[in-house]
Write a protein that holds these residues in place. Sequence first.
Motif, short mmCIF file in Angstrom:
data_model
loop_
_atom_site.label_atom_id
_atom_site.label_comp_id
_atom_site.label_asym_id
_atom_site.label_seq_id
_atom_site.Cartn_x
_atom_site.Cartn_y
_atom_site.Cartn_z
N LEU A 71 30.27 96.56 45.88
CA LEU A 71 29.85 95.18 45.64
C LEU A 71 28.67 95.19 44.67
CD1 LEU A 71 30.18 92.16 46.55
CD2 LEU A 71 28.35 92.62 48.18
N CYS A 72 28.77 94.43 43.60
CA CYS A 72 27.72 94.37 42.59
C CYS A 72 27.13 92.97 42.53
CB CYS A 72 28.28 94.75 41.22
SG CYS A 72 29.12 96.34 41.19
N ILE A 73 25.80 92.89 42.49
CA ILE A 73 25.12 91.60 42.50
C ILE A 73 24.15 91.52 41.32
CG2 ILE A 73 23.63 90.05 43.83
CD1 ILE A 73 24.64 91.45 46.36
N ASN A 74 24.25 90.44 40.57
CA ASN A 74 23.35 90.21 39.45
C ASN A 74 21.92 90.05 39.97
OD1 ASN A 74 21.96 89.17 37.19
ND2 ASN A 74 23.85 88.26 36.39
N LYS A 75 21.00 90.89 39.49
CA LYS A 75 19.62 90.86 39.98
C LYS A 75 18.96 89.50 39.80
CE LYS A 75 18.80 95.78 39.07
NZ LYS A 75 18.03 96.78 38.25
N SER A 76 19.30 88.81 38.72
CA SER A 76 18.69 87.51 38.46
C SER A 76 19.18 86.43 39.42
CB SER A 76 18.95 87.07 37.01
OG SER A 76 20.33 86.82 36.81
N ARG A 77 20.28 86.70 40.13
CA ARG A 77 20.85 85.73 41.07
C ARG A 77 20.86 86.26 42.50
NH1 ARG A 77 22.06 80.65 40.68
NH2 ARG A 77 24.22 80.83 41.35
N ALA A 78 20.17 87.36 42.72
CA ALA A 78 20.22 88.01 44.03
C ALA A 78 19.69 87.12 45.14
CB ALA A 78 19.44 89.32 43.99
N TYR A 79 18.70 86.26 44.83
CA TYR A 79 18.09 85.44 45.86
C TYR A 79 18.48 83.97 45.76
CZ TYR A 79 15.42 89.68 46.54
OH TYR A 79 15.07 90.98 46.77
N ALA A 80 19.42 83.65 44.87
CA ALA A 80 19.93 82.28 44.81
C ALA A 80 20.67 81.98 46.12
CB ALA A 80 20.86 82.11 43.63
N VAL A 81 20.39 80.83 46.69
CA VAL A 81 20.94 80.50 48.00
C VAL A 81 22.46 80.56 48.01
CG1 VAL A 81 21.14 78.68 49.74
CG2 VAL A 81 18.94 79.09 48.62
N ALA A 82 23.09 79.96 47.00
CA ALA A 82 24.55 79.93 46.96
C ALA A 82 25.13 81.33 46.84
CB ALA A 82 25.02 79.06 45.81
N ASN A 83 24.53 82.16 46.00
CA ASN A 83 25.05 83.51 45.81
C ASN A 83 24.87 84.35 47.07
OD1 ASN A 83 26.37 85.37 44.07
ND2 ASN A 83 24.44 86.44 43.75
N ARG A 84 23.72 84.23 47.72
CA ARG A 84 23.50 84.96 48.97
C ARG A 84 24.49 84.53 50.03
NH1 ARG A 84 17.25 84.60 50.44
NH2 ARG A 84 18.01 85.76 52.24
N SER A 85 24.75 83.23 50.08
CA SER A 85 25.71 82.72 51.06
C SER A 85 27.10 83.27 50.78
CB SER A 85 25.72 81.20 51.02
OG SER A 85 26.71 80.67 51.88
N LEU A 86 27.49 83.29 49.49
CA LEU A 86 28.81 83.80 49.15
C LEU A 86 28.93 85.28 49.47
CD1 LEU A 86 31.22 83.03 46.43
CD2 LEU A 86 30.30 85.35 46.36
N VAL A 87 27.91 86.06 49.15
CA VAL A 87 27.94 87.50 49.44
C VAL A 87 28.09 87.75 50.93
CG1 VAL A 87 26.55 89.61 49.43
CG2 VAL A 87 26.68 88.19 47.36
N ASP A 88 27.36 87.00 51.74
CA ASP A 88 27.46 87.16 53.19
C ASP A 88 28.86 86.82 53.68
OD1 ASP A 88 24.82 87.88 53.31
OD2 ASP A 88 24.08 85.92 53.94
N GLU A 89 29.42 85.71 53.17
CA GLU A 89 30.76 85.30 53.59
C GLU A 89 31.81 86.30 53.13
OE1 GLU A 89 32.36 81.41 53.72
OE2 GLU A 89 30.44 80.46 53.27
N LEU A 90 31.65 86.84 51.91
CA LEU A 90 32.61 87.78 51.37
C LEU A 90 32.63 89.08 52.16
CD1 LEU A 90 34.64 88.48 49.12
CD2 LEU A 90 32.71 89.34 47.78
#
Length: 305
Positions: free
Chosen positions: A267-286
């Motif tokens: 799983l790869c996460i863009n550092k600039s979006r690592a703490y964006a609420v929507a992205n964190r939520s999606l990562v957790d759900e995924l």
Amino acid sequence: MEVRQVEMFLRICEHGSINKAAAALRMSQPSLSRWIALLERDLGTQLFVRTRQGIRLTDAGQVLADRARPVLRQFELLRDDVGNKSLRQVNLAIPLSMQRLLTAPFADRVLSRSPELRMRVYEGINNSIRVWMENGLLDTAVIVETERVPENFTSRPLLRENLMLVGDHAAGLSLDAPVPLSKLDDLPIILPGPPNSISAQVAHALARAGYSYNNVFEAEILSLCLELAGRGRGYTVMPYCALEGRLGPDAALTAAPIEGLNVVWKLCINKSRAYAVANRSLVDELTEFIATQVENGAWTFTELF
């Protein structure tokens, strides 16, 4: 003329003093004066007249003050709208091989459980996903471990999946009967050409073991690899997830696990979006959904990290 300059100009109008406006803006009076001088030079006119009581707007300054406030308000509303959308919008990439077992059911789950989340899904082969990452298109991606990850992404392993030898019905392969790597020696293989990660892994494994890799046809699309294998034109090698819904008594394809040959997905996460609420939520759900698919037996020949 910059938005910031206009905002400074309006702050001076509100306070009636450059010194008071500078204090409110937490900047020095000379610095604020330089910004206003640049604005006046850009507009080609004087905006203030300095008096003992403070500042007085010129006719040009009054026109700017009157017209700038509603324009700035519209800009603020636009900025809020775009900002809110960016908080909700998440761009996700998943390999084509996972469409039936992961991408489609996960998208269905997001649509039913989190309709406020704006998810854009990209599908492609691993090196295409890497290019999208390098081009800044993605917030999150699932990609094979051997694929290089751009520096602006973090990565962690998700799961290990067995690679399968896939042939037509006459090949008589069985999920219950693993085959050794030697089975692939000089076997007619249908896989994408370089720089595809799976074909490179198969070729390297065969070379290390002293066997021949015979890539008889380079099909760059997963569905074409499977279609040609089903027509008896050769064999292909796929992770189990790519075979979801394609095997069965009446299917054109048969498959068997290849002993000792697997692929690790990360799983790869863009550092600039690592703490964006929507992205964190999606990562957790995924990650939760992937774990569920593995633990309930839907995603077999796989182990979680």
